[in-house]
Design a protein around this motif. Structure first.
Motif, PDB file in Angstrom:
ATOM      1  N   PRO A  56      41.900 -32.808 -35.193  1.00 30.58           N
ATOM      2  CA  PRO A  56      41.570 -32.165 -36.464  1.00 30.58           C
ATOM      3  C   PRO A  56      41.393 -30.662 -36.284  1.00 30.58           C
ATOM      4  O   PRO A  56      41.366 -30.169 -35.146  1.00 30.58           O
ATOM      5  N   PRO A  57      41.253 -29.907 -37.373  1.00 31.53           N
ATOM      6  CA  PRO A  57      40.964 -28.482 -37.232  1.00 31.53           C
ATOM      7  C   PRO A  57      39.590 -28.240 -36.611  1.00 31.53           C
ATOM      8  O   PRO A  57      39.379 -27.243 -35.933  1.00 31.53           O
ATOM      9  N   LEU A  58      38.650 -29.165 -36.880  1.00 24.62           N
ATOM     10  CA  LEU A  58      37.283 -29.021 -36.395  1.00 24.62           C
ATOM     11  C   LEU A  58      36.723 -30.396 -36.094  1.00 24.62           C
ATOM     12  O   LEU A  58      36.845 -31.319 -36.904  1.00 24.62           O
ATOM     13  N   MET A  59      36.098 -30.553 -34.923  1.00 22.55           N
ATOM     14  CA  MET A  59      35.444 -31.800 -34.564  1.00 22.55           C
ATOM     15  C   MET A  59      33.990 -31.486 -34.221  1.00 22.55           C
ATOM     16  O   MET A  59      33.709 -30.613 -33.390  1.00 22.55           O
ATOM     17  N   VAL A  60      33.068 -32.194 -34.856  1.00 20.33           N
ATOM     18  CA  VAL A  60      31.634 -31.950 -34.677  1.00 20.33           C
ATOM     19  C   VAL A  60      30.995 -33.175 -34.043  1.00 20.33           C
ATOM     20  O   VAL A  60      31.090 -34.283 -34.582  1.00 20.33           O
ATOM     21  N   LEU A  61      30.344 -32.971 -32.901  1.00 20.80           N
ATOM     22  CA  LEU A  61      29.704 -34.052 -32.159  1.00 20.80           C
ATOM     23  C   LEU A  61      28.193 -33.824 -32.196  1.00 20.80           C
ATOM     24  O   LEU A  61      27.698 -32.808 -31.685  1.00 20.80           O
ATOM     25  N   ASN A  62      27.477 -34.756 -32.770  1.00 15.74           N
ATOM     26  CA  ASN A  62      26.029 -34.627 -32.889  1.00 15.74           C
ATOM     27  C   ASN A  62      25.345 -35.489 -31.834  1.00 15.74           C
ATOM     28  O   ASN A  62      25.423 -36.711 -31.867  1.00 15.74           O
ATOM     29  N   GLU A  63      24.708 -34.829 -30.861  1.00 21.83           N
ATOM     30  CA  GLU A  63      23.995 -35.490 -29.770  1.00 21.83           C
ATOM     31  C   GLU A  63      24.847 -36.568 -29.095  1.00 21.83           C
ATOM     32  O   GLU A  63      24.492 -37.754 -29.079  1.00 21.83           O
ATOM     33  N   PRO A  64      25.976 -36.189 -28.520  1.00 21.72           N
ATOM     34  CA  PRO A  64      26.861 -37.182 -27.887  1.00 21.72           C
ATOM     35  C   PRO A  64      26.255 -37.822 -26.649  1.00 21.72           C
ATOM     36  O   PRO A  64      26.767 -38.831 -26.159  1.00 21.72           O
ATOM     37  N   GLU A  65      25.163 -37.251 -26.141  1.00 19.78           N
ATOM     38  CA  GLU A  65      24.535 -37.802 -24.939  1.00 19.78           C
ATOM     39  C   GLU A  65      23.733 -39.074 -25.184  1.00 19.78           C
ATOM     40  O   GLU A  65      23.308 -39.746 -24.225  1.00 19.78           O
ATOM     41  N   THR A  66      23.537 -39.454 -26.448  1.00 18.56           N
ATOM     42  CA  THR A  66      22.717 -40.620 -26.778  1.00 18.56           C
ATOM     43  C   THR A  66      23.197 -41.864 -26.038  1.00 18.56           C
ATOM     44  O   THR A  66      24.378 -42.209 -26.063  1.00 18.56           O
ATOM     45  N   SER A  67      22.287 -42.527 -25.353  1.00 14.22           N
ATOM     46  CA  SER A  67      22.509 -43.779 -24.613  1.00 14.22           C
ATOM     47  C   SER A  67      23.325 -43.617 -23.342  1.00 14.22           C
ATOM     48  O   SER A  67      23.583 -44.601 -22.652  1.00 14.22           O
ATOM     49  N   LEU A  68      23.761 -42.413 -23.032  1.00  9.26           N
ATOM     50  CA  LEU A  68      24.552 -42.216 -21.820  1.00  9.26           C
ATOM     51  C   LEU A  68      23.648 -41.931 -20.621  1.00  9.26           C
ATOM     52  O   LEU A  68      22.682 -41.172 -20.724  1.00  9.26           O
ATOM     53  N   HIS A  69      23.983 -42.512 -19.489  1.00  5.60           N
ATOM     54  CA  HIS A  69      23.277 -42.200 -18.248  1.00  5.60           C
ATOM     55  C   HIS A  69      23.584 -40.745 -17.882  1.00  5.60           C
ATOM     56  O   HIS A  69      24.717 -40.276 -18.081  1.00  5.60           O
ATOM     57  N   PRO A  70      22.615 -40.006 -17.361  1.00  4.09           N
ATOM     58  CA  PRO A  70      22.872 -38.603 -17.006  1.00  4.09           C
ATOM     59  C   PRO A  70      24.083 -38.400 -16.106  1.00  4.09           C
ATOM     60  O   PRO A  70      24.751 -37.364 -16.183  1.00  4.09           O
ATOM     61  N   ASP A  71      24.408 -39.396 -15.261  1.00  2.00           N
ATOM     62  CA  ASP A  71      25.558 -39.247 -14.375  1.00  2.00           C
ATOM     63  C   ASP A  71      26.887 -39.231 -15.128  1.00  2.00           C
ATOM     64  O   ASP A  71      27.911 -38.793 -14.582  1.00  2.00           O
ATOM     65  N   LEU A  72      26.886 -39.728 -16.373  1.00  2.00           N
ATOM     66  CA  LEU A  72      28.119 -39.718 -17.174  1.00  2.00           C
ATOM     67  C   LEU A  72      28.328 -38.396 -17.901  1.00  2.00           C
ATOM     68  O   LEU A  72      29.432 -38.129 -18.385  1.00  2.00           O
ATOM     69  N   LEU A  73      27.296 -37.567 -17.989  1.00  2.00           N
ATOM     70  CA  LEU A  73      27.393 -36.359 -18.810  1.00  2.00           C
ATOM     71  C   LEU A  73      28.393 -35.325 -18.276  1.00  2.00           C
ATOM     72  O   LEU A  73      29.083 -34.695 -19.072  1.00  2.00           O
ATOM     73  N   PRO A  74      28.512 -35.121 -16.957  1.00  2.00           N
ATOM     74  CA  PRO A  74      29.560 -34.188 -16.503  1.00  2.00           C
ATOM     75  C   PRO A  74      30.966 -34.646 -16.893  1.00  2.00           C
ATOM     76  O   PRO A  74      31.810 -33.825 -17.271  1.00  2.00           O
ATOM     77  N   ALA A  75      31.233 -35.954 -16.811  1.00  2.67           N
ATOM     78  CA  ALA A  75      32.548 -36.459 -17.223  1.00  2.67           C
ATOM     79  C   ALA A  75      32.751 -36.264 -18.717  1.00  2.67           C
ATOM     80  O   ALA A  75      33.848 -35.895 -19.166  1.00  2.67           O
ATOM     81  N   LEU A  76      31.696 -36.489 -19.507  1.00  2.00           N
ATOM     82  CA  LEU A  76      31.788 -36.253 -20.949  1.00  2.00           C
ATOM     83  C   LEU A  76      32.058 -34.781 -21.229  1.00  2.00           C
ATOM     84  O   LEU A  76      32.861 -34.442 -22.115  1.00  2.00           O
ATOM     85  N   ALA A  77      31.399 -33.901 -20.494  1.00  2.00           N
ATOM     86  CA  ALA A  77      31.620 -32.463 -20.682  1.00  2.00           C
ATOM     87  C   ALA A  77      33.069 -32.092 -20.423  1.00  2.00           C
ATOM     88  O   ALA A  77      33.663 -31.297 -21.160  1.00  2.00           O
ATOM     89  N   ARG A  78      33.659 -32.680 -19.384  1.00  2.00           N
ATOM     90  CA  ARG A  78      35.060 -32.383 -19.092  1.00  2.00           C
ATOM     91  C   ARG A  78      35.978 -32.882 -20.213  1.00  2.00           C
ATOM     92  O   ARG A  78      36.973 -32.232 -20.550  1.00  2.00           O
ATOM     93  N   LEU A  79      35.635 -34.018 -20.801  1.00  2.00           N
ATOM     94  CA  LEU A  79      36.395 -34.522 -21.950  1.00  2.00           C
ATOM     95  C   LEU A  79      36.305 -33.557 -23.125  1.00  2.00           C
ATOM     96  O   LEU A  79      37.295 -33.270 -23.802  1.00  2.00           O
ATOM     97  N   ILE A  80      35.100 -33.070 -23.395  1.00  2.00           N
ATOM     98  CA  ILE A  80      34.883 -32.153 -24.520  1.00  2.00           C
ATOM     99  C   ILE A  80      35.626 -30.845 -24.304  1.00  2.00           C
ATOM    100  O   ILE A  80      36.277 -30.309 -25.216  1.00  2.00           O
ATOM    101  N   ILE A  81      35.557 -30.317 -23.089  1.00  2.00           N
ATOM    102  CA  ILE A  81      36.253 -29.071 -22.778  1.00  2.00           C
ATOM    103  C   ILE A  81      37.762 -29.237 -22.952  1.00  2.00           C
ATOM    104  O   ILE A  81      38.448 -28.367 -23.507  1.00  2.00           O
ATOM    105  N   SER A  82      38.280 -30.374 -22.501  1.00  2.00           N
ATOM    106  CA  SER A  82      39.717 -30.639 -22.666  1.00  2.00           C
ATOM    107  C   SER A  82      40.083 -30.721 -24.147  1.00  2.00           C
ATOM    108  O   SER A  82      41.114 -30.189 -24.573  1.00  2.00           O
TER     109      SER A  82
END
Length: 393
Positions: free
Chosen positions: A309-335
């Motif tokens: 889309p032209p704009l994608m808004v993610l509100n608190e995407p870390e919910t329920s995720l283990h902290p070890d998954l957050l770097p992988a999520l960050a790489r997905l978001i950056i991509s």
């Protein structure tokens, strides 16, 4: 892409003007105004859907959405044109929302109607709407750059150097986006409307045991994941077929080394998740996945969409995720930010740190003082110049 967002007199956002980038990270302490900023952006999206009045009603009405801070007005607020109830410069109260993009700017001003006997006498009215051209070097509103000007029930459009009245009786609860659709006379209305309607918000993925994403669902091609994730299996299979199969496989192995995903298609055309994890002799079904694993798969489906889309808004995407998954999520978001403008609202320190390592991450930290939200480190001279078309009213 949105370059500037401006909000006036909406809850704690008394006067907020922020510059935007390709990847925007909104952070701040609890109650600093992150949710208000997110809701304000959703209200802007509702203008193109024809639902801004109804959206305000769900929030308790326009009166409940006005700033309700202290009566003592700060020097910053006194210098502004913001109408403050009970203040020495009190004017007719307005809630104002606006943005500038690469080509056009848009603003809407909402206020309370005149007292009447109507059963809808508390419905807010659209007092002013404007669309203007954004030219290099200046994107703020100027009368000379105005293309569409709506003042209460009167709509004027600019034709070369002259103004032409297009309508004199538009309903005060209807946006110009739902009333003007002439591709020859007002192409900018159609362009902006279609752009805003394609903004995508993700703020509530179900992961409980009854969540549809856990169970086999009838599948059709799904280039856009539903906002609650109900069509997860079909969305993942769509990425496999018309998106990037390699990116999907990499996203899974990045978070779960040695794991891979398969979508099982049952005889009744229902699609189901089969998650193969290293060391297990059989795949895990959707019902067996942990909340965190399921939510990560949902973010994979959302961020790897074949139809960005032209704009994608993610509100608190870390919910329920283990902290070890957050770097992988960050790489997905950056991509994903390489293909679309992304907003992330978060308070997870590990996700924030991973995103801020990216050179193009535009970090916006909010704070609240005396009930007013502001941007940390943004002084009066740092704030983008912004003029409201109805600032004198």
């Amino acid at each position: 892409m949105l370059n500037t967002l401006s909000i006036s007199n909406y809850r704690s956002l008394v006067k907020l003007v922020i510059p935007l980038g390709r990847l925007n990270l909104i952070t701040g302490a609890n109650a600093s105004g992150k949710s208000n900023l997110y809701k304000a952006l959703r209200l802007l999206a509702e203008t193109a859907q024809g639902g801004v009045v109804n959206a305000l009603a769900k929030e308790g009405g326009l009166e409940a959405c006005f700033w309700a801070g202290p009566e003592v007005i700060s020097d910053r607020m006194r210098r502004s044109e913001i109408p403050i109830q009970g203040g020495p410069r009190s004017k007719a109260k307005r809630l104002r929302l606006g943005f500038t993009g690469d080509d056009f700017g848009y603003s809407i001003s909402l206020g309370l109607p005149k007292p009447s006997n109507s059963a809808f006498s508390l419905d807010p009215e659209i007092k002013r709407e404007c669309i203007w051209a954004c030219r290099s070097g200046s994107s703020t509103y100027r009368p000379a750059s105005s293309l569409i000007d709506r003042d209460t029930s009167l709509i004027k459009i600019r034709e070369k150097r002259n103004w032409q009245v297009m309508s004199q009786n538009i309903a005060t609860f209807d946006s110009i986006f739902s009333q003007i659709s002439d591709p020859d006379k007002t192409p900018e209305v159609i362009t902006l409307r279609d752009n805003i309607r394609h903004w995508r918000f993700y703020d509530h993925f179900r992961s409980d045991m009854d969540a549809p994403a856990r169970h086999a669902q009838l599948g059709t091609r799904t280039p856009v994941l539903h906002h609650d994730g109900r069509d997860l299996a079909a969305a993942l299979q769509t990425i496999n077929e018309i998106g990037s199969h390699e990116a999907l496989a990499d996203a899974i192995s990045d978070a779960f080394p040695g794991a891979h995903l398969k979508i099982a298609i049952k005889e009744d055309a229902r699609f189901a998740i089969e998650f193969y994890q290293y060391g297990l002799l059989r795949p895990l079904s959707g019902q067996e996945l942990s909340d965190g694993t399921l939510r990560y798969l949902l973010w994979v489906a959302a961020l790897l969409t074949p139809r960005p889309p032209p704009l994608m808004v993610l509100n608190e995407p870390e919910t329920s995720l283990h902290p070890d998954l957050l770097p992988a999520l960050a790489r997905l978001i950056i991509s994903a930010s390489e293909r679309t403008q992304v907003w992330v609202v978060s308070h997870a320190s590990r996700l924030i740190a991973a995103l801020e390592e990216h050179e193009d991450c535009h970090s916006i930290r909010l704070k609240k003082e005396l009930g007013e939200t502001s941007v940390v480190g943004q002084g009066m001279l740092d704030e983008p110049h912004w003029v409201w078309p109805d600032a004198s009213k």
